[in-house]
Design an enzyme around this catalytic site. Structure first.
Site, PDB file in Angstrom:
ATOM      1  N   LYS A  60      37.840  38.861  45.929  1.00 49.99           N
ATOM      2  CA  LYS A  60      36.864  37.758  45.963  1.00 49.99           C
ATOM      3  C   LYS A  60      35.679  37.923  45.020  1.00 49.99           C
ATOM      4  O   LYS A  60      34.646  37.277  45.183  1.00 49.99           O
ATOM      5  CB  LYS A  60      36.350  37.491  47.393  1.00 49.99           C
ATOM      6  N   HIS A 121      43.722  44.808  42.914  1.00 43.52           N
ATOM      7  CA  HIS A 121      42.498  45.034  43.692  1.00 43.52           C
ATOM      8  C   HIS A 121      42.368  46.523  44.030  1.00 43.52           C
ATOM      9  O   HIS A 121      41.474  46.910  44.789  1.00 43.52           O
ATOM     10  CB  HIS A 121      42.530  44.246  44.999  1.00 43.52           C
ATOM     11  N   SER A 151      32.484  35.439  50.707  1.00 40.80           N
ATOM     12  CA  SER A 151      33.706  34.854  50.160  1.00 40.80           C
ATOM     13  C   SER A 151      34.942  35.472  50.825  1.00 40.80           C
ATOM     14  O   SER A 151      35.899  34.767  51.166  1.00 40.80           O
ATOM     15  CB  SER A 151      33.727  35.074  48.640  1.00 40.80           C
TER      16      SER A 151
HETATM   17  P1  A3P Z   1      33.556  31.535  46.879  1.00 40.80           P
HETATM   18  O1  A3P Z   1      34.391  31.811  48.069  1.00 40.80           O
HETATM   19  O2  A3P Z   1      32.183  32.149  46.995  1.00 40.80           O
HETATM   20  O3  A3P Z   1      33.482  30.099  46.511  1.00 40.80           O
HETATM   21  P2  A3P Z   1      38.909  35.741  43.664  1.00 40.80           P
HETATM   22  O4  A3P Z   1      39.527  34.934  42.592  1.00 40.80           O
HETATM   23  O5  A3P Z   1      38.553  37.145  43.271  1.00 40.80           O
HETATM   24  O6  A3P Z   1      39.699  35.646  44.927  1.00 40.80           O
HETATM   25  O7  A3P Z   1      37.477  35.095  43.953  1.00 40.80           O
HETATM   26  C1  A3P Z   1      37.356  33.833  44.553  1.00 40.80           C
HETATM   27  C2  A3P Z   1      35.911  33.421  44.452  1.00 40.80           C
HETATM   28  O8  A3P Z   1      35.605  33.087  43.089  1.00 40.80           O
HETATM   29  C3  A3P Z   1      35.600  32.180  45.293  1.00 40.80           C
HETATM   30  O9  A3P Z   1      34.217  32.290  45.644  1.00 40.80           O
HETATM   31  C4  A3P Z   1      35.846  31.089  44.263  1.00 40.80           C
HETATM   32  O10 A3P Z   1      35.263  29.856  44.592  1.00 40.80           O
HETATM   33  C5  A3P Z   1      35.193  31.733  43.042  1.00 40.80           C
HETATM   34  N1  A3P Z   1      35.626  31.127  41.785  1.00 40.80           N
HETATM   35  C6  A3P Z   1      36.887  30.901  41.348  1.00 40.80           C
HETATM   36  N2  A3P Z   1      36.872  30.292  40.152  1.00 40.80           N
HETATM   37  C7  A3P Z   1      35.574  30.138  39.819  1.00 40.80           C
HETATM   38  C8  A3P Z   1      34.902  29.555  38.686  1.00 40.80           C
HETATM   39  N3  A3P Z   1      35.569  29.002  37.693  1.00 40.80           N
HETATM   40  N4  A3P Z   1      33.551  29.568  38.687  1.00 40.80           N
HETATM   41  C9  A3P Z   1      32.860  30.128  39.694  1.00 40.80           C
HETATM   42  N5  A3P Z   1      33.428  30.674  40.783  1.00 40.80           N
HETATM   43  C10 A3P Z   1      34.772  30.679  40.848  1.00 40.80           C
END
Ligand code: A3P
Length: 308
Positions: A60, A121, A151
């Site tokens: 996340k 991860h 998140s």
């Molecule tokens: P939130 O849950 O805070 O919205 P991962 O890809 O490591 O699983 O992380 C997911 C997190 O990154 C989520 O955060 C998601 O909304 C955010 N995320 C994914 N794409 C993004 C983007 N283009 N810009 C900003 N945040 C992004």
């Protein structure tokens, strides 16, 4: 990867049986979901090619965002090419070993020719040694602990294969004790930080990417030894904005069906902001967390920001 293969992948997920919240089993002291722990020897033995690129994160921290940036950089900002398949198929998830018929990361990798972009991860000490022996380029993305935890909490609620998160207050303590899947956030961010110069690791921060996405896309581009024209970079920044990715079915995980990701609980592309932690922590929880954080991170000087 052809569109046909991508459809059969989606169908295979729909057919998937044995979907349940996998328990955590420690591997060298790190709690990993049982489907990973039970296949550890095979995962650990993976041999990358020197041209492979590793994207490593604590869950996340902005993995999907970085995967999209890298894929677009490697394809000259061509949106159509990057919509060829869902993220999980374009960038295999090294250690994922979900029950059949969902293909494992290793299975996908075995069908792809290098150079491949690979997601993990795993904390640095569990990354298969071949990545370091072969001097593979690595990108690590870190996100401030409080937003990262928020998140992860919502993800654990909606992803029906992740361990049950339980109530928020207890979740904070599990996070602080390193009891969530992939272990301690604190050790994770420190592990890659310590080795960033010796192991060719570009260490990015989610908050920097939010603050100035263009600057960070250009840093990734240079790390990949690419030089793209300004208009292509502008296009990549636009295509990887939160709003555009949220609408992109190949990047927003909506192809994963409800038995696995329950979007009625929380979307995968949830908020995408810095500072959402302040909507979750009480003043008391925040104080307790910060005091513990100071102790755990003392002397490390990793420049995390909880606001921008
Ligand atoms: P939130 O849950 O805070 O919205 P991962 O890809 O490591 O699983 O992380 C997911 C997190 O990154 C989520 O955060 C998601 O909304 C955010 N995320 C994914 N794409 C993004 C983007 N283009 N810009 C900003 N945040 C992004």
């Amino acid at each position: 990867m052809s569109g046909e293969e991508s459809i059969s992948y989606t169908e295979s997920i729909h057919r998937a049986k044995n979907i349940y919240r996998f328990p955590l089993i420690p591997v060298r002291g790190i709690p990993l979901m049982s489907h990973i722990a039970n296949n550890w020897d095979e995962i650990c033995a993976f041999q990358p090619h020197p041209s492979d690129l590793l994207i490593a994160t604590y869950p996340k921290a902005g993995t999907t965002w970085t995967q999209e940036i890298v894929d677009l950089l490697l394809h000259n900002g061509d949106a159509d090419v990057c919509r060829r398949a869902p993220t999980v198929q374009r960038v295999p998830f090294l250690e994922i070993f979900a029950p059949q018929p969902i293909p494992s990361g290793l299975e996908l990798l075995s069908k792809m020719d290098p150079p491949r972009v690979i997601k993990t991860h795993l904390p640095i000490q569990l990354v298969p040694k071949g990545f370091w022996e072969n001097k593979c380029k690595t990108i690590y993305v870190a996100r401030n602990a409080k937003d990262n935890m928020v998140s992860y909490f919502h993800f654990d609620r909606m992803n029906q294969t992740q361990p049950e998160p339980g109530p928020w207050d207890g979740y904070i303590h599990k996070f602080m004790k390193g009891e969530l899947g992939w272990g301690s956030w604190y050790d994770h961010v420190k592990g890659y930080w310590k080795e960033r110069q010796t192991r060719n690791i570009l260490y990015l921060f989610y908050e920097d990417m939010k603050e100035n996405p263009r600057r960070e896309v250009e840093r990734v581009m240079r790390h990949l030894d690419l030089l793209l024209p300004d208009d292509v970079i502008s296009r990549i920044v636009e295509l990887t904005s939160f709003q555009v990715m949220k609408e992109n079915p190949m990047a927003n995980y909506t192809f994963i069906p409800k038995p696995i990701f329950d979007f009625s609980i929380s979307p995968f592309m949830r908020k995408g902001v810095v500072g959402d932690w302040s909507n979750h922590f009480t003043a008391e929880q925040s104080k307790m967390f910060d005091e513990d954080y100071e102790r755990k991170m003392e002397g490390w000087n990793i420049p995390f920001r909880t606001q921008i």
